[in-house]
Design an enzyme around this catalytic site. Structure first.
Site, PDB file in Angstrom:
ATOM      1  N   TYR A 145      -2.769 -40.125 100.977  1.00  0.00           N
ATOM      2  CA  TYR A 145      -3.635 -39.201 100.245  1.00  0.00           C
ATOM      3  C   TYR A 145      -5.028 -39.196 100.859  1.00  0.00           C
ATOM      4  CZ  TYR A 145      -6.886 -37.438  96.809  1.00  0.00           C
ATOM      5  OH  TYR A 145      -7.906 -36.736  96.215  1.00  0.00           O
ATOM      6  N   SER A 170     -19.480 -36.462  94.054  1.00  0.00           N
ATOM      7  CA  SER A 170     -18.588 -35.338  93.823  1.00  0.00           C
ATOM      8  C   SER A 170     -18.498 -34.995  92.339  1.00  0.00           C
ATOM      9  CB  SER A 170     -17.187 -35.684  94.346  1.00  0.00           C
ATOM     10  OG  SER A 170     -16.240 -34.717  93.954  1.00  0.00           O
ATOM     11  N   TYR A 188     -18.559 -27.520  92.237  1.00  0.00           N
ATOM     12  CA  TYR A 188     -17.649 -26.396  92.447  1.00  0.00           C
ATOM     13  C   TYR A 188     -17.972 -25.340  91.390  1.00  0.00           C
ATOM     14  CZ  TYR A 188     -14.541 -29.618  95.055  1.00  0.00           C
ATOM     15  OH  TYR A 188     -14.004 -30.508  95.945  1.00  0.00           O
ATOM     16  N   THR A 246     -20.063 -26.492  96.983  1.00  0.00           N
ATOM     17  CA  THR A 246     -18.892 -26.341  97.846  1.00  0.00           C
ATOM     18  C   THR A 246     -18.279 -24.962  97.640  1.00  0.00           C
ATOM     19  OG1 THR A 246     -18.437 -28.712  97.865  1.00  0.00           O
ATOM     20  CG2 THR A 246     -16.599 -27.244  98.384  1.00  0.00           C
ATOM     21  N   ARG A 288      -1.175 -30.288 101.256  1.00  0.00           N
ATOM     22  CA  ARG A 288      -0.987 -31.542 101.974  1.00  0.00           C
ATOM     23  C   ARG A 288       0.452 -32.009 101.790  1.00  0.00           C
ATOM     24  NH1 ARG A 288      -6.163 -32.992 100.158  1.00  0.00           N
ATOM     25  NH2 ARG A 288      -5.527 -34.923  99.160  1.00  0.00           N
ATOM     26  N   LYS A 327     -22.100 -25.804 101.054  1.00  0.00           N
ATOM     27  CA  LYS A 327     -21.197 -26.644 101.859  1.00  0.00           C
ATOM     28  C   LYS A 327     -19.861 -25.928 102.074  1.00  0.00           C
ATOM     29  CE  LYS A 327     -18.965 -31.227 101.696  1.00  0.00           C
ATOM     30  NZ  LYS A 327     -17.541 -30.796 101.734  1.00  0.00           N
ATOM     31  N   SER A 371     -18.602 -27.545 107.475  1.00  0.00           N
ATOM     32  CA  SER A 371     -17.559 -28.451 107.010  1.00  0.00           C
ATOM     33  C   SER A 371     -16.258 -27.688 106.855  1.00  0.00           C
ATOM     34  CB  SER A 371     -17.950 -29.066 105.651  1.00  0.00           C
ATOM     35  OG  SER A 371     -16.892 -29.847 105.124  1.00  0.00           O
ATOM     36  N   HIS A 386     -13.859 -29.319 105.194  1.00  0.00           N
ATOM     37  CA  HIS A 386     -13.300 -30.199 104.161  1.00  0.00           C
ATOM     38  C   HIS A 386     -12.507 -31.352 104.791  1.00  0.00           C
ATOM     39  CE1 HIS A 386     -13.571 -29.457  99.749  1.00  0.00           C
ATOM     40  NE2 HIS A 386     -12.779 -30.520  99.707  1.00  0.00           N
ATOM     41  N   ARG A 414      -8.865 -30.825 105.320  1.00  0.00           N
ATOM     42  CA  ARG A 414      -8.044 -30.768 104.108  1.00  0.00           C
ATOM     43  C   ARG A 414      -8.067 -29.379 103.472  1.00  0.00           C
ATOM     44  NH1 ARG A 414      -7.595 -36.473 102.589  1.00  0.00           N
ATOM     45  NH2 ARG A 414      -7.570 -36.198 100.325  1.00  0.00           N
ATOM     46  N   GLY A 433     -15.178 -35.353 110.838  1.00  0.00           N
ATOM     47  CA  GLY A 433     -14.846 -35.917 112.139  1.00  0.00           C
ATOM     48  C   GLY A 433     -15.811 -36.913 112.719  1.00  0.00           C
ATOM     49  N   VAL A 434     -16.940 -37.188 112.074  1.00  0.00           N
ATOM     50  CA  VAL A 434     -17.932 -38.111 112.627  1.00  0.00           C
ATOM     51  C   VAL A 434     -17.425 -39.547 112.513  1.00  0.00           C
ATOM     52  CG1 VAL A 434     -20.275 -39.024 112.389  1.00  0.00           C
ATOM     53  CG2 VAL A 434     -19.838 -36.568 112.081  1.00  0.00           C
ATOM     54  N   ARG A 435     -17.323 -40.227 113.646  1.00  0.00           N
ATOM     55  CA  ARG A 435     -16.853 -41.613 113.664  1.00  0.00           C
ATOM     56  C   ARG A 435     -17.717 -42.518 114.540  1.00  0.00           C
ATOM     57  NH1 ARG A 435     -14.522 -39.250 110.358  1.00  0.00           N
ATOM     58  NH2 ARG A 435     -12.295 -39.256 109.815  1.00  0.00           N
ATOM     59  N   GLY A 458     -17.044 -39.036 105.294  1.00  0.00           N
ATOM     60  CA  GLY A 458     -16.201 -39.044 104.106  1.00  0.00           C
ATOM     61  C   GLY A 458     -15.098 -40.077 104.185  1.00  0.00           C
TER      62      GLY A 458
END
Length: 411
Positions: free
Chosen positions: A41, A124, A148, A174, A183, A270, A292, A294, A297, A327-329, A348
Site C-alpha cells: 500500500y 494531510s 481536498y 490538492t 492500485r 498541488k 506533483s 501524487h 499514485r 521521486g526525491v531520494r 512522501g
C-alpha cells in the site's frame, strides 16, 4: 537484509535498525519487516507503475555541471518560503494515515521530526491525528495543512478554518484527485478499508447525510465511516475514498477557498503537471504551485515530476514559488530540482518507510541525510547558498539523454 529482525511499529523501544547510509535504506528494511499488504500500500503505484518508477529514474537524466574555484566555506542550505525560514529546502509533503506506520503517535511523530530538522510538515486532510492534536504535540513545527475539495463544501471550508485557527502557516490545495488511479496491489491484497482502529479523524464530527456520496447512492442512514471511505465496497481503498471528492471543480474554486477560509495564509495548488494549469492557478489566486503526480499514485503514464518542472517554472516566470514532490531520494535530486526552478522539494514515501522502521528518529534521520547530501552537492558544484543554484547548473547529456539506462552497482 535477510536477517533483519521483524518488529512491531506501534511501541517504543524499537530495535536499532541496521546501519542507515541513505534514504532508500529505510525502504529496504520496511520491505522486509512490514506486512506485505501494508508495505505494498505504501510503496505501490497505479496500473503498470511506469510513472512511479520514472519519478526516481528521471532524475538520472539530468546532469550537474559543477563549477570550481568558488568559495564555499560559509555554505548554507537554508532558504525561505513565503518568508518562512527552512533550514533545508526539503519539507514533508502531506500524505495520509501515518499511524499505519507508527500507531502511538502517527503524524505527531513526523511533525516533531520536521520541527527538529527546521522544516515544514504538511498535514494531510486524511491524517490519523487531528489538526488540533498535531498542533498541540508539535508546537515548534511550521505546520501546513492540505485540503481536498469535498462534495460537502461546507466541510471543506470548516476543515481549512480549523487549520487556520490552530496556527497552521499555509495551505496546500490538492487538485489532481477528482479520481484516484487504481492500485492493483491493493486490490490483490484486499486492501479496501483501513484496518481497525485507524480512521481519518478529521471527519469524526460528520453528522447527517451531507454530500459525501453522489445523490444516487444516498440511503436512509447517516453518513459514516461505513458508507464513505471505509465502505469496503470497491476493490481498493482509494476507490472508496474518492467518493467524497468534488467531481466538478473549476479554477474559480481556488479563489473561493482562499476568500472563504484562508485569507492571510499562502495557498499552494498541488498536483500541477502542465504549464497551462500553472498559469491558470496563478491567474485564479494561487500563491504558489506544486509540481506533483501524487508520487505515481494518480495517472500512470504522466511525466515524471522532475521532467514536468521546467515547463511549469517557465510558465510561472518567477511570479510565485514552485514546489515539487514525487521521486526525491538524494541530495543531488534536491539540487537538480532547485536548478530547474523549484524553491523547495517535498518527500512522501521515504517518510513512511523511516517512520515504520525507527519512528520519529527515523524521519529526522531522513531529513538529516538529505541535508548532508544537499550540502555536499552544493559545495562540489560551487554553490555557497541555495540562491546560487541556477539553471546553468544542470543539463541533459550531450547525446540527448543518458548514454545507457542507469543501473546502480550491486556490489
Amino acid at each position: 537484509m535477510s536477517n533483519v529482525e521483524v518488529h512491531t511499529v506501534s511501541e517504543g523501544g524499537r530495535p536499532a535498525p541496521p546501519e542507515i547510509i541513505n534514504v532508500s535504506d529505510y525502504q529496504a528494511i520496511a520491505r522486509q519487516t512490514l506486512p506485505k499488504p501494508l508495505y505494498q500500500y505504501l510503496a505501490s503505484g497505479t496500473d503498470d507503475e511506469q510513472t512511479l518508477s520514472e519519478n526516481e529514474s528521471a532524475f538520472k537524466g539530468w546532469y550537474l555541471r559543477p563549477r570550481t574555484m568558488r568559495p564555499v566555506d560559509k555554505i548554507t542550505t537554508s532558504t525561505t518560503l513565503f518568508g518562512q525560514r527552512m533550514d533545508l529546502p526539503v519539507f514533508i509533503s502531506p500524505a495520509g494515515v501515518h499511524a499505519l506506520c507508527e500507531t502511538e503517535h502517527g503524524e505527531c511523530a513526523s511533525a516533531r521530526a520536521a520541527g527538529e530538522a527546521g522544516t515544514i510538515f504538511g498535514l494531510s486532510q486524511h491524517s490519523t491525528r487531528s489538526i488540533e492534536q498535531v498542533a498541540k504535540e508539535a508546537p515548534d513545527t511550521n505546520l501546513w495543512y492540505q485540503a481536498y475539495i469535498l462534495k460537502d463544501r461546507d466541510m471543506t471550508l470548516k476543515l481549512v478554518k480549523r487549520a487556520k485557527e490552530a496556527g497552521y502557516k499555509g495551505i496546500f490545495l490538492t487538485v489532481d484527485s477528482v479520481r484516484f488511479g487504481f492500485r492493483e496491489a491493493d486490490a490483490r491484497n484486499a486492501w479496501n478499508a483501513l484496518p481497525s482502529p485507524h480512521r481519518l479523524v478529521n471527519y469524526d464530527d460528520v453528522k447527517g447525510k451531507g454530500q459525501w456520496m453522489a445523490p444516487e447512492t444516498h440511503n436512509a442512514r447517516a453518513s459514516s465511516l461505513e458508507d464513505t471511505y471505509n465502505a469496503g465496497k470497491e476493490d481498493a481503498w482509494d476507490q472508496n475514498v474518492e467518493q467524497m471528492f468534488e467531481q466538478n471543480p473549476t479554477w474559480s474554486d481556488v479563489k473561493w477557498l482562499k476568500t472563504e477560509a484562508c485569507l492571510g495564509l499562502p495557498l499552494v495548488v498541488k498536483g500541477i503537471m502542465t504549464g497551462e494549469d500553472a498559469r491558470l492557478a496563478v491567474e485564479h489566486g494561487a500563491d504558489g504551485v506544486m509540481v506533483s503526480n501524487h508520487g505515481g499514485r494518480g495517472l500512470d503514464g504522466a511525466l515524471p515530476a522532475i521532467d514536468a518542472l521546467p515547463e511549469i517554472a517557465n510558465a510561472v516566470g518567477g511570479r510565485v514559488p514552485v514546489l515539487l514532490d514525487s521521486g526525491v531520494r538524494r541530495g543531488t535530486d534536491v539540487v537538480k530540482a532547485l536548478a530547474l526552478g523549484a524553491t523547495a522539494v517535498g518527500i512522501g514515501k521515504p517518510v513512511f518507510f523511516a517512520l515504520a522502521t525507527d519512528g520519529e528518529k527515523g524521519v529526522f534521520t531522513v531529513l538529516q541525510i538529505l541535508q548532508r547530501e544537499t550540502e555536499a552537492a552544493m559545495c562540489i558544484c560551487g554553490c555557497e547558498s541555495v540562491e546560487k543554484i541556477t539553471r546553468e547548473l544542470v543539463c541533459r547529456h550531450p547525446s540527448g539523454g543518458s548514454i545507457v539506462r542507469y543501473v546502480r552497482s550491486m556490489l
